[in-house]
Design an enzyme around this catalytic site. Structure first.
Site, PDB file in Angstrom:
ATOM      1  N   ARG A 111       0.842  -1.195   0.000  1.00  0.00           N
ATOM      2  CA  ARG A 111       0.000   0.000   0.000  1.00  0.00           C
ATOM      3  C   ARG A 111       0.887   1.258   0.000  1.00  0.00           C
ATOM      4  NH1 ARG A 111      -5.185   1.717  -1.038  1.00  0.00           N
ATOM      5  NH2 ARG A 111      -6.146   2.816   0.691  1.00  0.00           N
ATOM      6  N   THR A 130      -9.688   0.351  -9.342  1.00  0.00           N
ATOM      7  CA  THR A 130      -8.807  -0.601  -8.697  1.00  0.00           C
ATOM      8  C   THR A 130      -8.920  -1.797  -9.613  1.00  0.00           C
ATOM      9  OG1 THR A 130      -9.380   0.312  -6.556  1.00  0.00           O
ATOM     10  CG2 THR A 130      -8.702  -1.987  -6.546  1.00  0.00           C
ATOM     11  N   THR A 182      -4.161  -0.582  -7.243  1.00  0.00           N
ATOM     12  CA  THR A 182      -5.001   0.566  -7.579  1.00  0.00           C
ATOM     13  C   THR A 182      -4.240   1.875  -7.621  1.00  0.00           C
ATOM     14  OG1 THR A 182      -7.067   1.675  -6.945  1.00  0.00           O
ATOM     15  CG2 THR A 182      -5.595   1.091  -5.150  1.00  0.00           C
ATOM     16  N   ASN A 228      -6.459   4.382  -6.849  1.00  0.00           N
ATOM     17  CA  ASN A 228      -7.648   4.904  -6.167  1.00  0.00           C
ATOM     18  C   ASN A 228      -8.706   5.240  -7.214  1.00  0.00           C
ATOM     19  OD1 ASN A 228      -9.331   5.515  -4.047  1.00  0.00           O
ATOM     20  ND2 ASN A 228      -8.706   7.644  -3.950  1.00  0.00           N
ATOM     21  N   SER A 261     -10.214  -0.667   1.186  1.00  0.00           N
ATOM     22  CA  SER A 261     -11.306  -1.648   1.171  1.00  0.00           C
ATOM     23  C   SER A 261     -10.950  -2.845   0.297  1.00  0.00           C
ATOM     24  CB  SER A 261     -12.576  -1.003   0.613  1.00  0.00           C
ATOM     25  OG  SER A 261     -12.994   0.051   1.439  1.00  0.00           O
ATOM     26  N   GLY A 286     -13.778  -1.272  -6.901  1.00  0.00           N
ATOM     27  CA  GLY A 286     -15.067  -0.692  -6.503  1.00  0.00           C
ATOM     28  C   GLY A 286     -15.064   0.050  -5.181  1.00  0.00           C
ATOM     29  N   GLY A 287     -13.874   0.374  -4.641  1.00  0.00           N
ATOM     30  CA  GLY A 287     -13.831   1.136  -3.385  1.00  0.00           C
ATOM     31  C   GLY A 287     -14.581   0.403  -2.294  1.00  0.00           C
TER      32      GLY A 287
HETATM   33  N1  GLY Z   1      -8.517   3.154  -3.058  1.00  0.00           N
HETATM   34  C1  GLY Z   1      -9.554   2.259  -2.801  1.00  0.00           C
HETATM   35  C2  GLY Z   1      -9.250   1.335  -1.685  1.00  0.00           C
HETATM   36  O1  GLY Z   1      -8.099   1.068  -1.412  1.00  0.00           O
HETATM   37  O2  GLY Z   1     -10.156   0.899  -1.032  1.00  0.00           O
END
Ligand code: GLY
Length: 588
Positions: free
Chosen positions: A114, A391, A409, A411, A463, A483-484
């Protein structure tokens, strides 16, 4: 595929499929892989399977498997290929999470790559003079980006767990970037939708518009010479090229063009973390998923724990009863997310408590089957101890029994829409996944508090939910989605569709979805649910909000000695490719 007509056909087919499945269940048998009731069919492979959101990238992953590579090699090669052919989400300038099941060791590891907040980041950095969150600064500026983790993460995964030479895994992506590929309608539409944002960065204009400034149309050829050079540097020097070498200097030069924060030191300090995966069980299956700083794994398992208290299999999929109990469950999980989840290196996330069956049972007891509880009546639990969205997901199984579920991703689609000058790739806007101000929703409508406040070196809460499901100790499913916030509920619904509703894999992926995230207090639904179901849900107090499609599952299932691959038809160009014979990258 998503018109009303196709949804009606899907509904009729599912009724038929369910009828057959009920019959087979009554006979005590597993439903067949493909019954005549299955509407959608998976790809079938025998020696390996790769599912991703761009079939050109899946093909590259399958060829790596055919060349003797393992699932990690295939996932790495597919990821680099996605950085070329799916630039809205595939990336070098973002980050992600990779779950790897190592068959020989019978062990699953979680690789956290991340993004990290730069050293100069601070809690209130996105508040303007009036104390309001500046959407522009957090989503579309040089300050929107966390320190990218993708190259470090893929390099780490390969050096610890890969088999083939690193250079072999980069070669197909370099060729695609240099020689170009044909623009699909999906890509052309996506670029046009984001054109206003992309045109604000001269480096993005150079990448994503023709030399005369016109948009790319379906059927045009597009190539990325600077990206090919960047990939070649990574091919030669590995992680060093990106975090210390020429690419690092280009990132910092881009930052200095404005008020960006990322420094050479931030890049040098970026670290990948291998973490223990989170684990749970659901009706005899074992669920293994991504731990914090993603919220995905914890909340999928927490929701499954709650749902275990209800006889879901007796409720038909798409029925008001099933949607109601699942929506109420989603609200409870997202309320907890708002308070208890953040980067575990900075905040003591009460993982065991959130995953406990006892806590889930207490939450299940608060669900009223006849009435939707308004979100205002729901509060995050008190711990005993202190997701276009864009993502993308890659799922792989190889002939050795190894499995990878990788989600990465930028984002939002195309991240901050700002490209690194002369390097051919986009920067993320992942800083928006932090809480810029308690109670103020982010891009995904998610709220949070101090657990996810901004701090130097911290990772924003995600997420993303790369997940592996085991049955009788053997891998059964590898999955995940973009899909966040909707990622978590998309993965949840697929698991319920398979385990409770006994759907075939492709139907479990394609079935219409819904989503509730506590705040805002609305039940988001895709098309395809019957009007009388929706009326019944409204009568129980749900506020229905009709939305466009949610998520894009990329799933591989091991079943009866075969590997089944399904790429969600919600996003065009997705595709699964299997190995029919050990060295043949073509589904059977
Ligand atoms: N950027 C979306 C996530 O990491 O949930």
């Amino acid at each position: 595929m998503h018109g009303v007509f196709s949804r009606i056909i899907l509904g009729l087919g599912l009724i038929l499929a369910l009828g057959l499945n009920l019959q087979t269940a009554a006979l005590g048998q597993e439903p067949a892989i493909l019954s005549s009731g299955d509407i959608h069919h998976p790809q079938i492979g025998r020696f390996g399977m790769v599912a991703s959101q761009q079939i050109l990238a899946s093909q590259i992953g399958a060829e790596v498997l055919a060349a003797g590579g393992n699932a990690v090699d295939a996932a790495v090669a597919t990821s680099f290929a996605l950085a070329v052919v799916l630039p809205r989400a595939g990336n070098l300038g973002g980050g992600g999470f990779m779950l790897v099941y190592l068959a020989e060791e019978k062990r699953t590891i979680a690789i956290d790559y991340r993004e990290m907040a730069p050293a100069a980041a601070s809690r209130d950095m996105y508040l303007d003079a009036d104390g309001n969150v500046s959407r522009e600064r957090i989503l579309a500026s040089l300050k929107s980006s966390g320190v990218p983790g993708t190259v470090a993460g893929l390099h780490y995964a390969h050096s610890k767990y890969g088999k083939l030479p690193w250079a072999r895994l980069l070669a197909p992506a370099i060729e695609l970037a240099r020689d170009g590929f044909i623009v699909s309608r999906f890509m052309s539409d996506g670029l046009k939708r984001s054109a206003r944002r992309l045109r604000r960065s001269p480096a993005s204009v150079k990448l994503f518009f023709k030399p005369d400034g016109a948009a790319y149309e379906p059927g045009d050829k597009i190539s990325f010479a600077d990206l090919a050079t960047t990939l070649e540097q990574i091919q030669k020097a590995g992680r060093r090229a990106f975090y210390r070498g020429r690419i690092a200097r280009k990132i910092v030069a881009t930052m200095r063009r404005g008020d960006g924060l990322i420094t050479l030191e931030d890049l040098r300090n970026y670290r990948v973390v291998e973490r223990p995966a989170v684990k749970g069980t659901y009706r005899g299956f074992e669920i293994v998923s991504m731990p914090p700083p993603s919220s995905g794994g914890i909340h999928v398992i927490q929701m499954l724990n709650i749902l275990e208290n209800f006889p879901l299999s007796q409720m038909a999929p798409g029925s008001a009863d099933a949607i109601h109990v699942m929506a109420e469950t989603m609200k409870l999980a997202f309320a907890d997310r708002s308070k208890h989840l953040g980067d575990p290196d900075f905040y003591d996330v009460p993982v065991d408590w959130l995953l406990s069956k006892a806590y889930a049972k207490r939450l299940a007891a608060t669900i009223d089957l006849a009435r939707a509880r308004p979100s205002s009546e729901i509060r995050p639990g008190t711990a005993a101890a202190p997701e276009s969205p864009d993502t993308t997901q890659i799922s792989v199984m190889d002939r050795f029994g190894n499995v990878v579920a990788n989600t990465f991703t930028l984002n939002a689609a195309y991240g901050s829409a700002i490209a690194v000058d002369g390097a051919g790739f986009l920067l993320n806007n992942e800083m928006d996944d932090f809480v810029a101000k308690p109670g103020v929703p982010n891009f995904w409508g998610l709220v949070g508090d101090k657990a996810n406040a901004i701090a130097p070196g911290k990772r924003p809460l995600s997420s993303m939910t790369p997940t592996i499901v085991f049955r009788d100790g053997a891998p059964y499913l590898a999955t995940g989605s973009p899909g966040g916030s909707r990622i978590i509920t998309t993965v949840l619904q697929q698991i319920v569709n398979l385990i409770d509703f006994k759907m075939g894999l492709a139907d479990a992926v394609e079935y219409p979805r819904f989503h509730h995230q506590w705040l805002p207090d609305e039940l988001r639904i895709e098309g395809g649910f019957s009007p009388d179901t929706l009326r019944e849900l409204q009568a129980r107090g749900h506020v229905i909000a009709r939305k466009s499609v949610m998520g894009s599952l990329q799933t591989v299932q091991r079943r009866d000695g075969l590997l089944l691959g399904v790429s969600d038809s919600r996003r065009m160009t997705a595709g699964a490719v299997g190995l029919c014979r050990p060295r043949l990258a073509r589904s059977c």
